[in-house]
Design an enzyme around this catalytic site. Structure first.
Site, PDB file in Angstrom:
ATOM      1  N   ASP A   6       0.862  -1.196   0.000  1.00  0.00           N
ATOM      2  CA  ASP A   6       0.000   0.000   0.000  1.00  0.00           C
ATOM      3  C   ASP A   6       0.893   1.240   0.000  1.00  0.00           C
ATOM      4  OD1 ASP A   6      -3.149   0.737   1.338  1.00  0.00           O
ATOM      5  OD2 ASP A   6      -1.603   2.256   1.071  1.00  0.00           O
ATOM      6  N   ASP A 104      -3.910   2.397  -5.135  1.00  0.00           N
ATOM      7  CA  ASP A 104      -2.562   2.375  -4.542  1.00  0.00           C
ATOM      8  C   ASP A 104      -2.249   1.108  -3.765  1.00  0.00           C
ATOM      9  OD1 ASP A 104      -3.868   2.774  -2.081  1.00  0.00           O
ATOM     10  OD2 ASP A 104      -2.213   4.027  -1.354  1.00  0.00           O
ATOM     11  N   GLU A 105      -3.001   0.031  -3.990  1.00  0.00           N
ATOM     12  CA  GLU A 105      -2.679  -1.182  -3.228  1.00  0.00           C
ATOM     13  C   GLU A 105      -2.890  -2.446  -4.041  1.00  0.00           C
ATOM     14  OE1 GLU A 105      -5.374  -2.156   0.024  1.00  0.00           O
ATOM     15  OE2 GLU A 105      -6.849  -0.829  -0.884  1.00  0.00           O
TER      16      GLU A 105
HETATM   17  P1  TTP Z   1      -5.191   5.098   1.138  1.00  0.00           P
HETATM   18  O1  TTP Z   1      -4.169   4.064   0.828  1.00  0.00           O
HETATM   19  O2  TTP Z   1      -6.300   4.731   2.062  1.00  0.00           O
HETATM   20  O3  TTP Z   1      -4.492   6.386   1.768  1.00  0.00           O
HETATM   21  P2  TTP Z   1      -3.091   7.031   1.458  1.00  0.00           P
HETATM   22  O4  TTP Z   1      -2.308   6.225   0.488  1.00  0.00           O
HETATM   23  O5  TTP Z   1      -3.299   8.463   1.074  1.00  0.00           O
HETATM   24  O6  TTP Z   1      -2.386   7.049   2.874  1.00  0.00           O
HETATM   25  P3  TTP Z   1      -1.748   5.810   3.656  1.00  0.00           P
HETATM   26  O7  TTP Z   1      -0.292   6.128   3.790  1.00  0.00           O
HETATM   27  O8  TTP Z   1      -2.445   5.817   4.993  1.00  0.00           O
HETATM   28  O9  TTP Z   1      -2.018   4.570   2.861  1.00  0.00           O
HETATM   29  O10 TTP Z   1      -5.854   5.617  -0.192  1.00  0.00           O
HETATM   30  C1  TTP Z   1      -5.127   5.768  -1.396  1.00  0.00           C
HETATM   31  C2  TTP Z   1      -5.536   7.018  -2.121  1.00  0.00           C
HETATM   32  O11 TTP Z   1      -6.943   6.998  -2.351  1.00  0.00           O
HETATM   33  C3  TTP Z   1      -5.268   8.291  -1.348  1.00  0.00           C
HETATM   34  O12 TTP Z   1      -3.959   8.797  -1.554  1.00  0.00           O
HETATM   35  C4  TTP Z   1      -6.338   9.217  -1.850  1.00  0.00           C
HETATM   36  C5  TTP Z   1      -7.486   8.313  -2.219  1.00  0.00           C
HETATM   37  N1  TTP Z   1      -8.521   8.386  -1.169  1.00  0.00           N
HETATM   38  C6  TTP Z   1      -9.565   9.289  -1.332  1.00  0.00           C
HETATM   39  O13 TTP Z   1      -9.636  10.005  -2.343  1.00  0.00           O
HETATM   40  N2  TTP Z   1     -10.503   9.390  -0.343  1.00  0.00           N
HETATM   41  C7  TTP Z   1     -10.442   8.630   0.804  1.00  0.00           C
HETATM   42  O14 TTP Z   1     -11.322   8.759   1.686  1.00  0.00           O
HETATM   43  C8  TTP Z   1      -9.360   7.707   0.961  1.00  0.00           C
HETATM   44  C9  TTP Z   1      -9.254   6.858   2.208  1.00  0.00           C
HETATM   45  C10 TTP Z   1      -8.418   7.626  -0.053  1.00  0.00           C
HETATM   46 MG    MG Z   2      -2.112   4.167   0.725  1.00  0.00          MG
END
Ligand code: TTP
Ligand code: MG
Length: 354
Positions: A6, A104-105
């Protein structure tokens, strides 16, 4: 044995790559804050911004109050998709069964590796490879099941690498709040809380019958997940690259209604396939062959995966409008590609405001 990868603060980190001057600053990606009057929400924010209490899905007006000097940028999902695709290619290049589950995962199945040390080495290589080619960090979880790998990837963010082994499932998972289990959302949490179940340990120790009485089948699944058991296997993205249907007219035609109706029938057929196979698509392609065999295709790629028939129809109609000219049409076709398995996570992705 699975790896869950992720990306860290993905949209924000992707912005820092193309705007290096933002490095180390509190950065919020979301709707315009309008000096605190903005009505949208935060998509994500940099870890520097998280120190001020800002997080995904928070109203931007609140983020503005928490950190008015943060830099606010609107999301540029097209650009993030491009970066995401490059990262997914890197993951695929390691050659293990692979499944992307959101922008992103992804999971990779490393059951063929001998032990957790080898998996850990592989995870290190993956992290280095993404860092070297994209300048981005990710967090990786390793576990005996997909659910344990997913939980592990979140335990030491950013730039984390956490292993949950079969013998450490109970000590690691027990103290975590039930909300940590993928699929357990706010509403379920409230109900569980009412039953006195606050941690994964509480959930593990709850009689499964009590859970099924309250939640039906999901109760049994929750119980399994809390023990780190996940019967899901990776459904490889590559297993089918596309699904398509085409139709050759008895006689070449420039009857607009006939072409549109034919395409509609093909779309309905394809839609049945993707529902039955539980797959999402991102790209819609229309193919037209004119009299004389001149063939054209045109595609539209969506910002996020979809299973909606309206999404196919609207895009296909738009493309078709350009194709229906004076020339007679011999064949019409429709293809859905860029396919993903419709796992639970996708419903979360679809909720995002893009
Ligand atoms: P995530 O992997 O949940 O968050 P992240 O990568 O920003 O942070 P982390 O380091 O905690 O993993 O989500 C991936 C992307 O999806 C994030 O960069 C933006 C988008 N996203 C939204 O647009 N709205 C949301 O509510 C969430 C959770 C994510
Ligand atoms: Mg993320």
């Amino acid at each position: 044995m699975f790896l869950h990868i992720d990306m860290d603060s993905f949209f924000a980190s992707a912005e820092v790559i193309r705007h290096p001057e933002l490095q180390g600053k509190p950065l919020v990606i979301g709707a315009p804050p309008k000096e605190g009057k903005g009505r949208g929400v935060v998509s994500t924010c940099s870890y520097e911004a998280r120190k001020f209490g800002i997080h995904s899905a928070m109203p931007v007006s609140r983020a503005w109050v928490l950190c008015p000097h943060a830099i606010f940028l609107p999301p540029d999902t097209k650009y993030y998709q491009v970066v995401s695709q490059r990262i997914m290619k890197i993951l695929i290049s390691f050659g293990y069964p692979f499944s992307q589950v959101s922008i992103d995962e992804a999971y990779i199945d490393v059951s063929t590796l001998e032990n957790y040390e080898s998996a850990q080495n592989l995870a290190g290589e993956i992290k280095l490879s993404i860092l070297n080619s994209e300048g981005l960090t990710c967090s990786i979880g390793i576990g005996p099941s997909m659910v344990t790998a997913k939980i592990a990837s979140d335990l030491n963010k950013p730039d984390g690498l956490v292993i949950i082994r079969p013998e450490t499932i109970i000590p690691i998972l027990s103290p975590l709040p039930v909300r940590t289990v993928p699929g357990i959302g706010k509403k379920t949490c409230v109900i569980l809380d009412g039953m006195g179940i606050k941690t994964i340990g509480d959930l593990m120790n709850t009689d499964v019958q009590k859970l099924t009485e309250k939640f039906g089948r999901f109760g049994a699944r929750m119980s399994e997940l809390s023990q780190g058991i996940d019967r899901e296997a990776i459904r490889e993205n590559e297993s089918f690259r596309s699904v398509s249907r085409e139709y050759t007219f008895e006689e070449d035609t420039n009857d607009k209604t006939l072409v549109i109706n034919t395409l509609e029938i093909l779309i309905n057929e394809l839609h049945n396939v993707i529902i039955a196979e539980k797959i999402l698509f991102k790209t819609v392609t229309v193919k037209i062959r004119y009299t004389g065999f001149k063939t054209y295709t045109r595609s539209v790629t969506l910002n996020h995966p979809s299973q909606a028939i309206i999404c196919i129809k609207e895009n296909a109609d738009k493309i078709l409008a350009d194709f229906i000219k004076k020339d007679k049409i011999r064949l019409v076709g429709i293809k859905l590609s860029n396919l993903l398995p419709a796992t639970t996570r996708q419903t979360v992705l679809a909720d995002f405001i893009f």
